[in-house]
Design a protein around this motif. Structure first.
Motif, mmCIF file in Angstrom:
data_model
loop_
_atom_site.group_PDB
_atom_site.id
_atom_site.type_symbol
_atom_site.label_atom_id
_atom_site.label_comp_id
_atom_site.label_asym_id
_atom_site.label_seq_id
_atom_site.Cartn_x
_atom_site.Cartn_y
_atom_site.Cartn_z
ATOM 1 N N VAL A 222 0.851 -1.188 0.000
ATOM 2 C CA VAL A 222 0.000 0.000 0.000
ATOM 3 C C VAL A 222 0.891 1.243 0.000
ATOM 4 N N GLY A 223 0.625 2.136 -0.930
ATOM 5 C CA GLY A 223 1.452 3.314 -1.089
ATOM 6 C C GLY A 223 2.492 3.168 -2.174
ATOM 7 N N GLY A 224 2.717 1.947 -2.641
ATOM 8 C CA GLY A 224 3.730 1.696 -3.659
ATOM 9 C C GLY A 224 3.267 2.077 -5.051
ATOM 10 N N ALA A 225 4.240 2.341 -5.925
ATOM 11 C CA ALA A 225 3.948 2.735 -7.303
ATOM 12 C C ALA A 225 3.772 1.506 -8.184
ATOM 13 N N MET A 226 2.961 1.631 -9.210
ATOM 14 C CA MET A 226 2.752 0.538 -10.163
ATOM 15 C C MET A 226 2.619 1.077 -11.574
ATOM 16 N N THR A 227 3.408 2.093 -11.882
ATOM 17 C CA THR A 227 3.368 2.734 -13.193
ATOM 18 C C THR A 227 3.600 1.703 -14.292
ATOM 19 N N GLY A 228 2.751 1.739 -15.292
ATOM 20 C CA GLY A 228 2.898 0.852 -16.433
ATOM 21 C C GLY A 228 2.293 -0.520 -16.248
ATOM 22 N N TYR B 2 -5.596 3.615 -3.077
ATOM 23 C CA TYR B 2 -6.432 2.692 -3.836
ATOM 24 C C TYR B 2 -7.075 3.387 -5.030
ATOM 25 N N THR B 3 -7.629 4.572 -4.818
ATOM 26 C CA THR B 3 -8.344 5.253 -5.903
ATOM 27 C C THR B 3 -7.401 5.819 -6.949
ATOM 28 N N PRO C 193 -4.154 1.328 -7.726
ATOM 29 C CA PRO C 193 -4.636 0.058 -8.283
ATOM 30 C C PRO C 193 -5.996 0.136 -8.968
ATOM 31 N N ARG C 194 -6.919 0.940 -8.453
ATOM 32 C CA ARG C 194 -8.237 1.009 -9.105
ATOM 33 C C ARG C 194 -8.109 1.515 -10.528
ATOM 34 N N GLN C 195 -7.172 2.401 -10.772
ATOM 35 C CA GLN C 195 -6.986 2.930 -12.120
ATOM 36 C C GLN C 195 -6.165 2.002 -13.006
ATOM 37 N N ARG C 196 -5.585 0.964 -12.412
ATOM 38 C CA ARG C 196 -4.799 -0.001 -13.182
ATOM 39 C C ARG C 196 -5.626 -1.189 -13.638
ATOM 40 N N LEU D 31 -15.047 1.658 0.819
ATOM 41 C CA LEU D 31 -15.545 1.097 -0.437
ATOM 42 C C LEU D 31 -17.052 0.900 -0.392
ATOM 43 N N LEU D 32 -17.549 0.429 0.741
ATOM 44 C CA LEU D 32 -18.992 0.216 0.867
ATOM 45 C C LEU D 32 -19.751 1.535 0.889
#
Length: 261
Positions: free
Chosen positions: A125-131, A161-162, A165-168, A191-192
């Motif tokens: 959580v907080g980590g980057a996931m570019t690409g 999250y928003t 990952p949600r955008q990935r 989320l709920l």
């Protein structure tokens, strides 16, 4: 899924809540369920099923699947990735999914590919996931115990999250959140709450309390073949009402609501 779990993990003690998880995972795999939240107490094998067996099964069924696995720390996420990778390297797994193999030049514990174009990426959580993209996003315990005591940390987890990952998520992709409840501002709660907005993600929720019919003469454990009722009662006696209700019963209350005035 449950047949696969039994075959590759014969030491697992399967109970009713595992069967219910497995049924939901089957619908995730066949595409009929897209958003799933499972709230369950600690030490009830949620990570073994959601973060170990599910990714291995999913990528076996769909070898070009792209998976992002997230948890509250990058180290833990990578540990899950190592377990999944090692399982896929076993002869037992090969007996089930003979055509699925890891690429020889891409076998890092938290970042590996299959010979069919599948990808696995572990992130905290907080980590980057570019690409990175995901057909299946698995979030397992997004909050640590320390973070759960901080309103800012809880806000940051939802913001991550928003914006991350949600955008990935690929079109038609699925999200599985498996977590212990921490309070009325944790990721599950947010989320709920957000699903009330028009056209937002709509979640199927499965909740497992550690003790059914709590406070009644017939109270009984969720996983009787592993947790004796007396052991759960001892845990309950050692915790505050607020922690027990949130983490073990999946029934969080506000700070004020947990106090009898």
């Amino acid at each position: 899924f449950i047949d696969f779990a039994r075959y590759v993990w014969p030491a697992g003690i399967i109970s009713g809540h595992h069967q219910k998880m497995a049924s939901a995972f089957d619908r995730i795999i066949d595409g009929t369920l897209k958003r799933l939240i499972i709230a369950m107490p600690p030490r009830h094998s949620k990570s073994e099923y959601a973060s170990y067996l599910l990714p291995a099964y999913a990528i076996g069924r769909t070898p070009n699947l792209k998976i992002i696995q997230a948890t509250h720390t990058g180290e833990l996420a990578v540990r899950f990735g190592r377990k999944v990778r090692n399982l896929m390297d076993t002869p037992t797994y090969g007996e089930v999914f003979a055509d699925v193999q890891l690429k020889a030049d891409s076998k890092a514990a938290g970042r590996w590919d299959t010979n069919e174009g599948g990808e696995y990426f572990a992130v905290g959580v907080g980590g980057a996931m570019t690409g990175r993209g995901a057909d299946l996003l698995i979030i397992d315990d997004p909050h640590s115990e320390q973070d759960a005591q901080s309103t800012l940390a809880l806000e940051n987890a939802f913001e991550w999250y928003t914006s991350g990952p949600r955008q990935r998520l690929q079109p038609g992709g699925a999200i599985v959140v498996v977590a212990t409840r921490w309070g009325t501002m944790d990721l599950t709660a947010r989320l709920l709450k957000a699903q009330a907005s028009h056209k937002s993600d709509k979640w199927e929720v499965i909740e497992f309390p550690a003790i059914f019919d709590e406070g009644e003469p017939n109270e009984r454990p969720l996983w009787p073949s592993f947790w004796k009722l007396e052991e759960l009662q001892a845990v309950r006696a050692s915790l505050s009402v607020q922690k027990w209700q949130a983490q073990w019963q999946q029934n969080p209350t506000s700070d004020e609501g947990a106090i009898l005035k």
